[in-house]
Design a protein around this motif. Structure first.
Motif, short mmCIF file in Angstrom:
data_model
loop_
_atom_site.label_atom_id
_atom_site.label_comp_id
_atom_site.label_asym_id
_atom_site.label_seq_id
_atom_site.Cartn_x
_atom_site.Cartn_y
_atom_site.Cartn_z
N TYR A 112 16.77 -19.71 7.32
CA TYR A 112 15.82 -18.72 6.95
C TYR A 112 16.18 -17.76 7.56
O TYR A 112 15.46 -17.71 8.83
CB TYR A 112 14.59 -19.29 6.64
CG TYR A 112 14.16 -20.03 5.03
CD1 TYR A 112 14.97 -19.54 3.99
CD2 TYR A 112 15.02 -21.33 5.74
CE1 TYR A 112 15.54 -20.42 2.62
CE2 TYR A 112 14.95 -22.26 4.25
CZ TYR A 112 14.80 -21.67 2.55
OH TYR A 112 15.15 -22.68 2.12
N ARG A 113 16.37 -16.29 7.75
CA ARG A 113 16.18 -15.34 8.88
C ARG A 113 15.47 -14.45 7.84
O ARG A 113 15.80 -13.82 6.88
CB ARG A 113 17.59 -14.77 8.86
CG ARG A 113 17.80 -13.86 9.96
CD ARG A 113 19.28 -13.16 10.76
NE ARG A 113 19.35 -14.06 11.49
CZ ARG A 113 20.20 -14.18 11.96
NH1 ARG A 113 21.37 -13.16 12.18
NH2 ARG A 113 21.12 -14.98 13.47
N THR A 114 14.89 -13.47 8.89
CA THR A 114 13.55 -12.19 8.91
C THR A 114 14.60 -11.55 10.08
O THR A 114 14.16 -11.35 11.01
CB THR A 114 12.51 -12.38 9.65
OG1 THR A 114 12.06 -13.46 7.93
CG2 THR A 114 11.57 -11.58 8.88
N THR A 115 14.45 -10.13 9.45
CA THR A 115 14.96 -9.10 10.59
C THR A 115 14.55 -7.89 10.49
O THR A 115 13.62 -7.79 9.78
CB THR A 115 16.35 -8.57 9.73
OG1 THR A 115 17.56 -10.22 9.33
CG2 THR A 115 17.09 -8.00 11.29
N TYR A 116 14.53 -7.70 11.42
CA TYR A 116 13.73 -6.36 12.42
C TYR A 116 14.66 -5.45 13.25
O TYR A 116 15.11 -5.60 13.60
CB TYR A 116 12.13 -7.19 13.39
CG TYR A 116 11.07 -7.35 12.54
CD1 TYR A 116 10.67 -6.97 11.68
CD2 TYR A 116 11.75 -8.81 12.39
CE1 TYR A 116 8.89 -7.81 11.05
CE2 TYR A 116 9.78 -9.68 11.45
CZ TYR A 116 9.63 -8.90 11.05
OH TYR A 116 8.43 -9.58 10.06
N GLN A 117 14.33 -4.66 13.32
CA GLN A 117 14.14 -3.30 14.62
C GLN A 117 13.34 -3.22 15.09
O GLN A 117 12.02 -2.70 14.67
CB GLN A 117 15.00 -2.43 13.51
CG GLN A 117 15.94 -0.84 14.41
CD GLN A 117 16.62 -1.32 14.62
OE1 GLN A 117 17.72 -1.70 14.16
NE2 GLN A 117 16.83 -1.15 16.20
N TYR A 118 13.47 -2.95 16.78
CA TYR A 118 11.93 -2.29 17.65
C TYR A 118 13.37 -1.92 18.58
O TYR A 118 13.76 -2.32 19.40
CB TYR A 118 11.92 -3.54 18.13
CG TYR A 118 10.80 -3.35 18.96
CD1 TYR A 118 9.39 -3.18 18.70
CD2 TYR A 118 11.06 -3.33 20.59
CE1 TYR A 118 9.44 -2.23 19.83
CE2 TYR A 118 10.43 -3.22 21.51
CZ TYR A 118 8.81 -2.12 21.62
OH TYR A 118 8.35 -1.85 21.64
N GLN A 119 12.83 -0.45 18.39
CA GLN A 119 14.02 1.04 19.11
C GLN A 119 14.98 0.57 19.38
O GLN A 119 16.24 0.66 18.37
CB GLN A 119 12.86 0.37 20.88
CG GLN A 119 11.94 0.55 20.98
CD GLN A 119 11.61 0.56 22.53
OE1 GLN A 119 11.77 0.69 22.94
NE2 GLN A 119 10.22 0.77 23.02
N ASP A 120 15.45 0.58 19.97
CA ASP A 120 17.25 0.62 19.67
C ASP A 120 17.56 -1.37 19.87
O ASP A 120 18.96 -2.02 20.39
CB ASP A 120 18.04 0.78 21.61
CG ASP A 120 17.40 0.41 22.28
OD1 ASP A 120 16.64 -0.64 22.48
OD2 ASP A 120 18.16 0.88 23.65
N LEU A 121 16.88 -2.75 18.99
CA LEU A 121 16.33 -3.49 19.34
C LEU A 121 16.99 -4.07 17.49
O LEU A 121 16.67 -3.62 17.47
CB LEU A 121 15.80 -4.84 19.89
CG LEU A 121 15.56 -4.79 22.24
CD1 LEU A 121 14.33 -5.95 22.17
CD2 LEU A 121 17.33 -5.42 22.11
N LEU A 122 17.82 -4.99 17.56
CA LEU A 122 17.71 -6.03 16.36
C LEU A 122 17.32 -7.29 16.76
O LEU A 122 17.70 -8.08 17.89
CB LEU A 122 18.82 -6.41 15.86
CG LEU A 122 19.10 -6.94 14.56
CD1 LEU A 122 18.91 -5.84 14.00
CD2 LEU A 122 20.85 -7.35 14.49
#
Length: 184
Positions: A112-122
């Motif tokens: 189970y995956r939850t995906t975020y963006q933080y600055q230039d990171l995935l």
């Protein structure tokens, strides 16, 4: 799309606490928690695996993704790999085509995956049958900075694939060939 992937995995203890911290730091939710089924394919002689490369078909609610990754190398504590990905509408049909071409499924893993963006990171939070992991993908300096802010150091970085992590656990527990959730 071809790119160079730079990533590390970290073990995540408190999933909800980590999500709260990411939100308070300004991480943006890209994709809420979703189930993924991943199948690795190889030729009958396992030439991709022997060379350190991989071919994966990922299925999730939004469709599928075909990914080819070259052999990884470790640079400054992070795994670096050349990667080519393409989204597909029907992962099942793609899998059937690969099998018709002579490729065989050689490993299957779920999460189970939850995906975020933080600055230039995935950022991905992965709940797997062998534990909860947090992946940081992007520029190494930003990986190091965010990891430090979350209380991790380079000594905590994991560069093994989910397959390698599962195989080490499976050898200890004598479990099956694939990393799957138990069906109740």
């Amino acid at each position: 799309m071809k790119k160079v992937e730079i990533e590390v995995k970290l073990r995540a203890g408190d999933l909800r606490g980590l999500e709260t911290r990411l939100s308070s730091m300004g991480a943006m939710l890209l994709h809420p928690r979703e189930f993924e089924d991943n199948r690795l394919y190889d030729f009958p002689g396992m030439t991709l695996q022997q060379s350190g490369a991989m071919l994966r078909v990922r299925t999730h609610a939004r469709g599928g993704v075909l990914t080819h990754k070259e052999k990884g190398r470790i640079m400054d504590g992070a795994k670096v790999r050349d990667e080519i990905e393409v989204e597909v509408a029907d992962a099942g049909t793609l899998s059937a085509i690969l099998e018709k071409l002579g490729l065989v499924p050689c490993f299957r893993y779920q999460k189970y995956r939850t995906t975020y963006q933080y600055q230039d990171l995935l950022l991905t939070l992965d709940e797997t049958p062998i534990g909860i992991f947090f992946e940081l993908e992007g520029p190494k300096a930003t990986i190091n900075d965010l990891a430090r802010k979350l209380g991790y150091s380079p000594a905590d970085y994991i560069t093994e694939t989910y397959r390698d992590l599962f195989l080490s656990v499976r050898k200890e527990a004598g479990e099956g060939q694939d990393m799957l959730f138990e069906v109740p």
